[in-house]
Design an enzyme around this catalytic site. Structure first.
Site, PDB file in Angstrom:
ATOM      1  N   ASN A  37      -3.575  -2.274  -9.320  1.00  0.00           N
ATOM      2  CA  ASN A  37      -4.647  -1.294  -9.239  1.00  0.00           C
ATOM      3  C   ASN A  37      -4.976  -0.674 -10.608  1.00  0.00           C
ATOM      4  OD1 ASN A  37      -6.588   0.244  -8.058  1.00  0.00           O
ATOM      5  ND2 ASN A  37      -5.191   1.466  -6.792  1.00  0.00           N
ATOM      6  N   HIS A 122      -0.871   6.848   7.093  1.00  0.00           N
ATOM      7  CA  HIS A 122      -1.156   7.905   6.108  1.00  0.00           C
ATOM      8  C   HIS A 122      -2.020   8.989   6.742  1.00  0.00           C
ATOM      9  CE1 HIS A 122      -0.523   6.013   1.873  1.00  0.00           C
ATOM     10  NE2 HIS A 122       0.351   5.518   2.699  1.00  0.00           N
ATOM     11  N   ARG A 147       3.122   9.461   7.283  1.00  0.00           N
ATOM     12  CA  ARG A 147       3.193  10.142   5.991  1.00  0.00           C
ATOM     13  C   ARG A 147       2.211  11.306   6.022  1.00  0.00           C
ATOM     14  NH1 ARG A 147       1.378   8.042  -0.005  1.00  0.00           N
ATOM     15  NH2 ARG A 147      -0.628   8.957   0.634  1.00  0.00           N
ATOM     16  N   TYR A 159      -3.020  14.446  -4.960  1.00  0.00           N
ATOM     17  CA  TYR A 159      -2.775  13.070  -4.565  1.00  0.00           C
ATOM     18  C   TYR A 159      -2.735  12.935  -3.054  1.00  0.00           C
ATOM     19  CZ  TYR A 159      -0.482   9.068  -2.957  1.00  0.00           C
ATOM     20  OH  TYR A 159      -0.232   7.955  -2.219  1.00  0.00           O
ATOM     21  N   ASP A 210       5.017  11.964   0.027  1.00  0.00           N
ATOM     22  CA  ASP A 210       5.007  11.348  -1.295  1.00  0.00           C
ATOM     23  C   ASP A 210       4.708  12.408  -2.352  1.00  0.00           C
ATOM     24  OD1 ASP A 210       3.392   8.290  -2.537  1.00  0.00           O
ATOM     25  OD2 ASP A 210       4.768   9.705  -3.496  1.00  0.00           O
ATOM     26  N   HIS A 212       4.786  11.810  -5.496  1.00  0.00           N
ATOM     27  CA  HIS A 212       4.017  11.033  -6.486  1.00  0.00           C
ATOM     28  C   HIS A 212       4.387  11.388  -7.918  1.00  0.00           C
ATOM     29  CE1 HIS A 212       0.518   8.367  -7.328  1.00  0.00           C
ATOM     30  NE2 HIS A 212       0.861   7.912  -6.155  1.00  0.00           N
ATOM     31  N   GLU A 236       9.375  10.796  -1.146  1.00  0.00           N
ATOM     32  CA  GLU A 236       9.104   9.638  -2.005  1.00  0.00           C
ATOM     33  C   GLU A 236       8.695  10.057  -3.411  1.00  0.00           C
ATOM     34  OE1 GLU A 236       5.972   7.241  -0.442  1.00  0.00           O
ATOM     35  OE2 GLU A 236       5.647   6.202  -2.329  1.00  0.00           O
ATOM     36  N   GLU A 262       7.974   1.988  -5.903  1.00  0.00           N
ATOM     37  CA  GLU A 262       6.715   1.231  -5.820  1.00  0.00           C
ATOM     38  C   GLU A 262       6.230   0.817  -7.203  1.00  0.00           C
ATOM     39  OE1 GLU A 262       4.289   4.246  -3.837  1.00  0.00           O
ATOM     40  OE2 GLU A 262       3.010   4.261  -5.578  1.00  0.00           O
ATOM     41  N   ARG A 283      11.397   1.050  -2.551  1.00  0.00           N
ATOM     42  CA  ARG A 283       9.979   0.897  -2.215  1.00  0.00           C
ATOM     43  C   ARG A 283       9.337  -0.341  -2.847  1.00  0.00           C
ATOM     44  NH1 ARG A 283       6.303   2.530   0.483  1.00  0.00           N
ATOM     45  NH2 ARG A 283       4.962   3.709  -0.894  1.00  0.00           N
ATOM     46  N   HIS A 312       6.212  -0.753  -0.379  1.00  0.00           N
ATOM     47  CA  HIS A 312       4.888  -0.190  -0.679  1.00  0.00           C
ATOM     48  C   HIS A 312       3.835  -1.060   0.001  1.00  0.00           C
ATOM     49  CE1 HIS A 312       1.962   0.866  -4.239  1.00  0.00           C
ATOM     50  NE2 HIS A 312       1.774   1.659  -3.209  1.00  0.00           N
ATOM     51  N   ASP A 316      -4.346  -0.845  -1.892  1.00  0.00           N
ATOM     52  CA  ASP A 316      -4.516  -1.696  -3.065  1.00  0.00           C
ATOM     53  C   ASP A 316      -3.564  -2.879  -3.071  1.00  0.00           C
ATOM     54  OD1 ASP A 316      -3.192   0.979  -3.626  1.00  0.00           O
ATOM     55  OD2 ASP A 316      -2.301  -0.211  -5.246  1.00  0.00           O
ATOM     56  N   GLU A 339       5.129   0.528   4.901  1.00  0.00           N
ATOM     57  CA  GLU A 339       3.869   1.283   4.733  1.00  0.00           C
ATOM     58  C   GLU A 339       2.728   0.421   5.237  1.00  0.00           C
ATOM     59  OE1 GLU A 339       3.150   2.498   0.743  1.00  0.00           O
ATOM     60  OE2 GLU A 339       1.399   3.705   1.258  1.00  0.00           O
ATOM     61  N   TRP A 402       0.383  11.374 -12.685  1.00  0.00           N
ATOM     62  CA  TRP A 402      -0.511  11.390 -11.528  1.00  0.00           C
ATOM     63  C   TRP A 402       0.224  10.913 -10.305  1.00  0.00           C
ATOM     64  CZ3 TRP A 402      -2.309   7.270  -8.439  1.00  0.00           C
ATOM     65  CH2 TRP A 402      -3.205   7.695  -7.444  1.00  0.00           C
TER      66      TRP A 402
HETATM   67  C1  CS2 Z   1       1.071   5.648  -3.056  1.00  0.00           C
HETATM   68  C2  CS2 Z   1      -0.059   4.745  -3.436  1.00  0.00           C
HETATM   69  O1  CS2 Z   1       1.142   4.387  -1.083  1.00  0.00           O
HETATM   70  C3  CS2 Z   1       1.787   5.137  -1.824  1.00  0.00           C
HETATM   71  O2  CS2 Z   1       2.945   5.513  -1.637  1.00  0.00           O
HETATM   72  O3  CS2 Z   1       1.980   5.974  -4.046  1.00  0.00           O
HETATM   73  O4  CS2 Z   1      -1.214   5.267  -2.855  1.00  0.00           O
HETATM   74  C4  CS2 Z   1      -0.296   4.597  -4.916  1.00  0.00           C
HETATM   75  O5  CS2 Z   1      -0.797   5.815  -5.432  1.00  0.00           O
HETATM   76  C5  CS2 Z   1      -1.305   3.483  -5.135  1.00  0.00           C
HETATM   77  O6  CS2 Z   1      -0.785   2.317  -4.575  1.00  0.00           O
HETATM   78  C6  CS2 Z   1      -1.573   3.288  -6.609  1.00  0.00           C
HETATM   79  O7  CS2 Z   1      -2.453   2.215  -6.800  1.00  0.00           O
HETATM   80 MG    MG Z   2       3.879   6.330  -3.245  1.00  0.00          MG
END
Ligand code: CS2
Ligand code: MG
Length: 402
Positions: A37, A122, A147, A159, A210, A212, A236, A262, A283, A312, A316, A339, A402
């Site tokens: 991504n 999600h 989640r 996020y 998450d 993040h 996470e 991830e 992950r 993960h 994407d 996920e 991020w």
């Molecule tokens: C995230 C993702 O799915 C997750 O746990 O961390 O949305 C992540 O931000 C994206 O895969 C980044 O491309």
């Molecule tokens: Mg994540």
């Protein structure tokens, strides 16, 4: 079974995907997901300019040797671009071998260890009330694991808050948007969010969250402790994960289970986390984790240290990667959770995938191979559009994760 062709397709049905298709002299084809991504074209070049010329002519059955050839032969090892390219080739070769033997991939890995793969959806909301309502919606749809992400009072964006009801896509079709972050506002809010969610859905639903990458270890320790009353399934990416030893600080203070990985792409990225039992779920996913061949080894190492898988699987990751994760999840003994996000209608049309959701579980289907058909004729209709993940700054302008 000589490899005679390998093509890379970049298509963008609402978001960019990179798909590798390998063809053997017998006409058997295999698919791999090479999507990274925000850096898609780097992987396209790595495949087209460097790996594919060395792939043509090799025996598609020699999956391990081809993996070792591209890993050890690169000299410059590891990294997300390199391992996503190797992962796509590896996945396609497993697809080919399973098709040649007429079995679904999970049978080739060692057969079914469970009836289906427990997935998590999600749920998110711009504020606490909307997030709670969305969690209820997912629970009503039969998800056993959900989640939970929410907008944070006092912050314009954060996020994980989706822009459609079920399709959370963080990449923007422009240069990186800048988000503003406040750890204090977040740490004050998160326990309130999970108190309200637990109140709404009760104790049986697995709740995941998450962070993040946004806290320091001691901040993550505080959050883990504050969330203990709400019995999370996992917390996470609590901190940025380059410093594996940093997780020791979190571990000393809280029993909230930890998930990370991830952004990892090599067994060495998590070897200390696993062997010191600093996490509970790994992950790494099939595409970014170097394919089935490496992920099997990571899962075996994780199993020694009571760590379970939690691949993960955001939007994407294309249906090719998701299908591979589901086959992997059907087999892997130390499975945790998968996920699972619904892709857009356009995406599902291009990648005809067999997997089906029922009662909180997903089954990959029993077609030979991955059970995914890629419609090459649609690629033209959805040309690549540059898209970038956001960046994050603290309220004083300091660059952050991020
Ligand atoms: C995230 C993702 O799915 C997750 O746990 O961390 O949305 C992540 O931000 C994206 O895969 C980044 O491309
Ligand atoms: Mg994540």
């Amino acid at each position: 079974m000589k490899i005679v062709d390998a093509k890379v397709f970049v298509c963008s049905p609402g978001r960019n995907f990179v798909t590798l298709k390998i063809t053997t002299e017998d006409g058997i084809t295999g698919l791999g997901d090479a999507t990274l991504n925000g850096r898609e074209l780097s992987v396209v070049s790595y495949l087209e300019d460097h790996l594919i010329p060395c792939l043509i002519g090799r025996d598609a059955r020699n999956i391990e040797d081809i993996w070792q050839y591209f890993y050890r032969g690169a000299y410059w090892r590891r990294g997300p671009v390199t391992m996503t390219a190797i992962g796509a080739i590896d996945t396609a070769l497993w697809d080919i071998k399973a098709k040649a033997l007429g079995v679904p991939l999970y049978q080739l890995l060692g057969g079914a260890s469970r009836q289906g793969v427990m997935v998590y959806g999600h749920a998110s909301g711009a504020d606490l009330d909307e997030a709670v309502a969305n969690v209820r919606d997912y629970a009503a749809k039969g998800y056993r694991a959900i989640r939970v992400q929410s907008g944070i009072p006092g912050l314009d964006s954060t996020y994980g808050v989706g822009r459609g009801k079920y399709f959370y896509e963080p990449a923007d079709r422009a240069l990186p948007p800048e988000n503003i972050w406040s750890t204090r506002k977040y740490l004050n809010f998160a326990p309130k969010l999970f108190e309200a969610v637990r109140e709404a859905v009760g104790e049986d639903v697995h709740l995941l969250h998450d962070v993040h990458h946004r806290l320091t270890p001691i901040e993550a320790a505080r959050l883990g402790r504050d969330l203990e009353p709400f019995n999370l399934f996992w917390l996470e990416d609590a901190v940025q994960c380059e410093l594996q030893a940093g997780f020791e600080i979190i571990r000393q203070h809280t029993t909230t289970p930890l998930a990370v990985g991830e952004v990892f792409n090599s067994i060495y990225d998590c070897q200390e986390l696993l062997s010191k039992q600093l996490i509970d779920y790994i992950r790494m996913t099939v595409s970014h984790g170097g394919g089935i061949t490496q992920l099997r080894k990571i899962a075996a190492l994780a199993d020694v240290y009571h760590v379970r898988t939690g691949c993960h699987g955001a939007t994407d990751m294309s249906p090719v990667c998701i299908a591979a994760c589901l086959h992997f999840g059907m087999w892997v003994p130390n499975f945790g959770v998968q996920e699972f996000m619904l892709h857009s209608e356009e995406t599902r049309e291009i990648f005809g995938a067999q997997y089906t959701f029922s009662d909180g579980y997903v089954h990959p289907g029993d077609s030979p191979g991955l059970g995914v058909e890629f419609d090459e004729s649609s690629v033209e209709k959805h040309p690549y559009v540059p898209a970038y993940l956001p960046v994050n700054r603290k309220e004083d302008g300091t660059m952050w994760n991020w």
